[in-house]
Every structure is written in structure tokens, then in C-alpha cells.
Design a protein around this motif. Structure first.
Motif, PDB file in Angstrom:
ATOM      1  N   GLN A   1       0.912  -1.367  -0.016  1.00  0.00           N
ATOM      2  CA  GLN A   1      -0.041   0.011  -0.077  1.00  0.00           C
ATOM      3  C   GLN A   1       0.881   1.159   0.036  1.00  0.00           C
ATOM      4  N   ILE A   2       1.909   1.421   0.734  1.00  0.00           N
ATOM      5  CA  ILE A   2       2.823   2.564   0.814  1.00  0.00           C
ATOM      6  C   ILE A   2       3.483   2.562  -0.605  1.00  0.00           C
ATOM      7  N   ALA A   3       3.889   1.703  -1.097  1.00  0.00           N
ATOM      8  CA  ALA A   3       4.328   1.739  -2.531  1.00  0.00           C
ATOM      9  C   ALA A   3       3.547   2.095  -3.483  1.00  0.00           C
ATOM     10  N   ALA A   4       2.273   1.829  -3.356  1.00  0.00           N
ATOM     11  CA  ALA A   4       1.123   2.486  -4.311  1.00  0.00           C
ATOM     12  C   ALA A   4       0.972   3.820  -3.975  1.00  0.00           C
ATOM     13  N   TYR A   5       1.071   4.094  -2.815  1.00  0.00           N
ATOM     14  CA  TYR A   5       0.767   5.692  -2.310  1.00  0.00           C
ATOM     15  C   TYR A   5       1.730   6.656  -3.061  1.00  0.00           C
ATOM     16  N   PHE A   6       2.952   6.102  -3.023  1.00  0.00           N
ATOM     17  CA  PHE A   6       4.014   6.903  -3.663  1.00  0.00           C
ATOM     18  C   PHE A   6       3.931   6.715  -5.300  1.00  0.00           C
ATOM     19  N   GLY A   7       3.706   5.549  -5.518  1.00  0.00           N
ATOM     20  CA  GLY A   7       4.006   5.365  -7.119  1.00  0.00           C
ATOM     21  C   GLY A   7       2.708   6.169  -7.914  1.00  0.00           C
ATOM     22  N   ASP A   8       1.499   6.326  -7.056  1.00  0.00           N
ATOM     23  CA  ASP A   8       0.351   7.202  -7.510  1.00  0.00           C
ATOM     24  C   ASP A   8       0.484   8.735  -7.717  1.00  0.00           C
ATOM     25  N   ALA A   9       1.475   9.031  -6.858  1.00  0.00           N
ATOM     26  CA  ALA A   9       1.976  10.484  -6.811  1.00  0.00           C
ATOM     27  C   ALA A   9       2.720  11.123  -7.947  1.00  0.00           C
ATOM     28  N   GLU A  10       2.570  12.135  -8.537  1.00  0.00           N
ATOM     29  CA  GLU A  10       3.231  12.936  -9.649  1.00  0.00           C
ATOM     30  C   GLU A  10       4.822  13.234  -9.315  1.00  0.00           C
ATOM     31  N   TRP A  11       5.545  12.900 -10.044  1.00  0.00           N
ATOM     32  CA  TRP A  11       6.885  13.121  -9.991  1.00  0.00           C
ATOM     33  C   TRP A  11       7.350  14.647 -10.035  1.00  0.00           C
ATOM     34  N   PRO A  12       8.006  15.010  -8.933  1.00  0.00           N
ATOM     35  CA  PRO A  12       8.035  16.692  -8.706  1.00  0.00           C
ATOM     36  C   PRO A  12       8.750  17.238  -9.740  1.00  0.00           C
ATOM     37  N   VAL A  13       8.241  18.399  -9.980  1.00  0.00           N
ATOM     38  CA  VAL A  13       8.981  19.145 -10.962  1.00  0.00           C
ATOM     39  C   VAL A  13       9.918  20.123 -10.540  1.00  0.00           C
ATOM     40  N   ARG A  14      11.049  20.087 -11.018  1.00  0.00           N
ATOM     41  CA  ARG A  14      12.256  20.868 -10.492  1.00  0.00           C
ATOM     42  C   ARG A  14      12.798  21.902 -11.568  1.00  0.00           C
ATOM     43  N   SER A  15      13.609  22.604 -10.940  1.00  0.00           N
ATOM     44  CA  SER A  15      14.124  23.608 -11.660  1.00  0.00           C
ATOM     45  C   SER A  15      15.433  23.561 -12.727  1.00  0.00           C
ATOM     46  N   GLU A  16      15.748  22.321 -12.739  1.00  0.00           N
ATOM     47  CA  GLU A  16      16.967  22.215 -13.600  1.00  0.00           C
ATOM     48  C   GLU A  16      16.766  22.446 -15.146  1.00  0.00           C
ATOM     49  N   SER A  17      17.519  23.000 -15.795  1.00  0.00           N
ATOM     50  CA  SER A  17      17.617  23.155 -17.381  1.00  0.00           C
ATOM     51  C   SER A  17      17.506  21.783 -17.929  1.00  0.00           C
ATOM     52  N   PRO A  18      16.872  21.727 -19.201  1.00  0.00           N
ATOM     53  CA  PRO A  18      16.939  20.192 -19.971  1.00  0.00           C
ATOM     54  C   PRO A  18      18.313  20.236 -20.280  1.00  0.00           C
ATOM     55  N   PRO A  19      18.779  18.904 -20.411  1.00  0.00           N
ATOM     56  CA  PRO A  19      20.154  18.842 -21.057  1.00  0.00           C
ATOM     57  C   PRO A  19      20.341  19.468 -22.272  1.00  0.00           C
ATOM     58  N   SER A  20      21.637  19.966 -22.310  1.00  0.00           N
ATOM     59  CA  SER A  20      22.266  20.754 -23.591  1.00  0.00           C
ATOM     60  C   SER A  20      23.024  20.118 -24.196  1.00  0.00           C
ATOM     61  N   ALA A  21      23.822  19.297 -23.547  1.00  0.00           N
ATOM     62  CA  ALA A  21      24.984  18.421 -24.364  1.00  0.00           C
ATOM     63  C   ALA A  21      24.622  17.046 -24.738  1.00  0.00           C
ATOM     64  N   PRO A  22      25.102  16.493 -25.554  1.00  0.00           N
ATOM     65  CA  PRO A  22      24.529  15.198 -26.082  1.00  0.00           C
ATOM     66  C   PRO A  22      24.578  14.009 -25.211  1.00  0.00           C
ATOM     67  N   ALA A  23      23.706  13.311 -25.233  1.00  0.00           N
ATOM     68  CA  ALA A  23      23.819  12.234 -24.388  1.00  0.00           C
ATOM     69  C   ALA A  23      25.060  11.400 -24.398  1.00  0.00           C
ATOM     70  N   PRO A  24      25.441  11.162 -23.107  1.00  0.00           N
ATOM     71  CA  PRO A  24      26.552  10.379 -22.904  1.00  0.00           C
ATOM     72  C   PRO A  24      26.360   8.921 -23.814  1.00  0.00           C
ATOM     73  N   GLY A  25      27.362   8.142 -24.143  1.00  0.00           N
ATOM     74  CA  GLY A  25      27.230   6.668 -24.694  1.00  0.00           C
ATOM     75  C   GLY A  25      26.658   5.784 -24.042  1.00  0.00           C
ATOM     76  N   ALA A  26      26.720   5.844 -22.623  1.00  0.00           N
ATOM     77  CA  ALA A  26      26.009   4.732 -21.790  1.00  0.00           C
ATOM     78  C   ALA A  26      24.465   4.827 -21.460  1.00  0.00           C
ATOM     79  N   ILE A  27      24.205   6.195 -21.799  1.00  0.00           N
ATOM     80  CA  ILE A  27      22.732   6.220 -21.755  1.00  0.00           C
ATOM     81  C   ILE A  27      21.848   5.262 -22.694  1.00  0.00           C
TER      82      ILE A  27
END
Length: 243
Positions: A144-170
Motif C-alpha cells: 500500500q505504501i508503494a502504491a501511495y508513492f507510485g500514484d503521486a506525480e513526479w515533482p517538477v524541479r528547476s533544472e534546465s533540460p540537458p544541452s549536451a549530447p547524451a553520453p554513450g552509456a545512456i
């Protein structure tokens, strides 16, 4: 950083369900009234009148029974929310921990949260704090606790989107954590969301896999050992900047 209140998936509104029950109970009484009006004098009428009382009793018992169920459901939901509040002391009151070495769990994959809580309880993962908390929870409460947090929205944060190319390991990460790196079902089971997670937490986790401190995934251990510390930091920073 901006906090974000979770949006949760609710079951039917208990007040609406109570209103529906009142309507059904009224219907039972109306049915009894119609039977009484259509009945004849004499023994047949007496039997009908007995039926009226039975219908009224059935209606009362039905309403009382469902009211009890609703009360139990409210208590259960309140209990789980109270237990989940304990998590907020480390994981953030509004989904964003104050310590970036602590992971975001609001909106994380519910099945992954459940797996990790069980891992803390059975010793596959080590944390004195987490183990002491989880060992007091039942299987149902963990789910039930897992479902409680899983049902929540991922929080919006202030970081800028990535500008550099994705690393190869991605590309390797996407094989299990899915193309958008939001986690979900993959070749090795349910993988956690990586996109938007804290970079310090991701770096610590990758380093723990590389040096053997965390050993509950052979695939992760092998992959992290193949990357240099600098490569792990680059990957972590890129993932943290994703939306």
C-alpha cells in the motif's frame, strides 16, 4: 526547487457511495409500500405486511453493513497515509528531499518501491534506518505504501533540460529503464525511473554498484564497473537534468 503536491488515483468517493446507498434503501422501502397497497384483506394481507417488515430490516442491515465497510476503508487509508508521512522526514514533505543524496520517491515505479522495501527487510539491501522502518511493516502495508508513492506525480524541479549530447552509456540505460528513462517493465524486471532523479544520489548508487557495496543487481554491477568515475558523473548529471 519547486515542491509539487501529489495527484493520487482515488476509489469512488465514500460520500457519493453513501448517497447511493440511501437511494437504494429508499427503493427498498418503496417496494414494500407498493406491495402493501396491492395486497388483499385477510391472511394474504398479513403475510404481505410481514414482508414489509422483512424488506425494511434488510434495508437497514444492508446500509449498516456497507457503512461499516466504508468506515474501515477510511481508517485503513488514513493509517497508510500516516505511515507514509514518516517517509517525508527524509524523502521530502512535498516530494523533493532537502538532501540530494536521498532519492525522490514520489512518482517512482510502485513495483520498484515495493521490491526495494522488501530488499531492505530481508537484508538484500543495507540501511539501518530503512531496515528498522520496514521490519515493522506487513506485506500489505508495504504494497500500500508503494502504491501511495507510485500514484503521486513526479515533482517538477528547476533544472534546465540537458544541452549536451547524451553520453554513450545512456543507450545502455535505456535498454532496461526504457527510452524515456522513466522506468517500468524491462528485461530484468521493473526498473526505476532515472530521469529527473538527483545527480548526487545517482552517482552514489552507481559507485556503490561499481565497488560492490550494493550487489542486488549483477547487471548493474558489471555496467558500473565498466565506467570510470568521471563517466558515471557525466551520466548522473545528464539523467538529473532530464524532464
Amino acid at each position: 526547487m519547486v515542491g509539487y503536491a501529489p495527484t493520487r488515483n482515488r476509489h469512488q468517493n465514500p460520500d457519493q457511495l453513501t448517497s447511493d446507498l440511501a437511494t437504494k434503501s429508499a427503493g427498498l422501502s418503496e417496494r414494500a409500500r407498493r406491495e402493501r397497497n396491492l395486497s388483499l384483506d385477510g391472511p394474504w394481507r398479513s403475510r404481505r405486511m410481514g414482508g414489509d417488515r422483512e424488506w425494511a430490516l434488510i434495508g437497514q442491515l444492508f446500509t449498516a453493513f456497507v457503512a461499516t465497510l466504508l468506515s474501515a476503508e477510511r481508517v485503513s487509508a488514513a493509517s497508510i497515509e500516516t505511515k507514509a508521512q514518516l517517509c517525508a522526514s527524509c524523502h521530502g514533505e512535498h516530494g523533493v528531499p532537502s538532501d540530494p543524496t536521498v532519492p525522490i520517491i514520489w512518482g517512482q515505479q510502485a513495483a520498484y518501491i515495493q521490491n526495494e522495501l522488501n530488499a531492505y527487510r530481508n537484508g538484500d539491501r543495507e540501511s539501518q534506518i530503512m531496515s528498522s522502518i520496514v521490519e515493522s511493516l506487513s506485506d500489505a502495508e508495504i504494497s500500500q505504501i508503494a502504491a501511495y508513492f507510485g500514484d503521486a506525480e513526479w515533482p517538477v524541479r528547476s533544472e534546465s533540460p540537458p544541452s549536451a549530447p547524451a553520453p554513450g552509456a545512456i543507450a545502455t540505460c535505456q535498454a532496461c529503464h526504457n527510452a524515456n528513462l522513466a522506468g517500468g517493465k524491462g528485461p530484468a524486471g521493473i526498473a526505476p525511473r532515472l530521469a529527473g532523479q538527483f545527480s548526487p544520489y545517482l552517482r552514489d548508487t552507481m559507485n556503490a554498484y561499481a565497488n560492490g557495496e550494493r550487489a542486488n543487481s549483477a547487471a548493474m554491477s558489471t555496467l558500473m564497473q565498466s565506467l570510470s568515475p568521471e563517466d558515471r558523473k557525466t551520466v548522473a548529471d545528464y539523467l538529473a537534468s532530464m524532464r
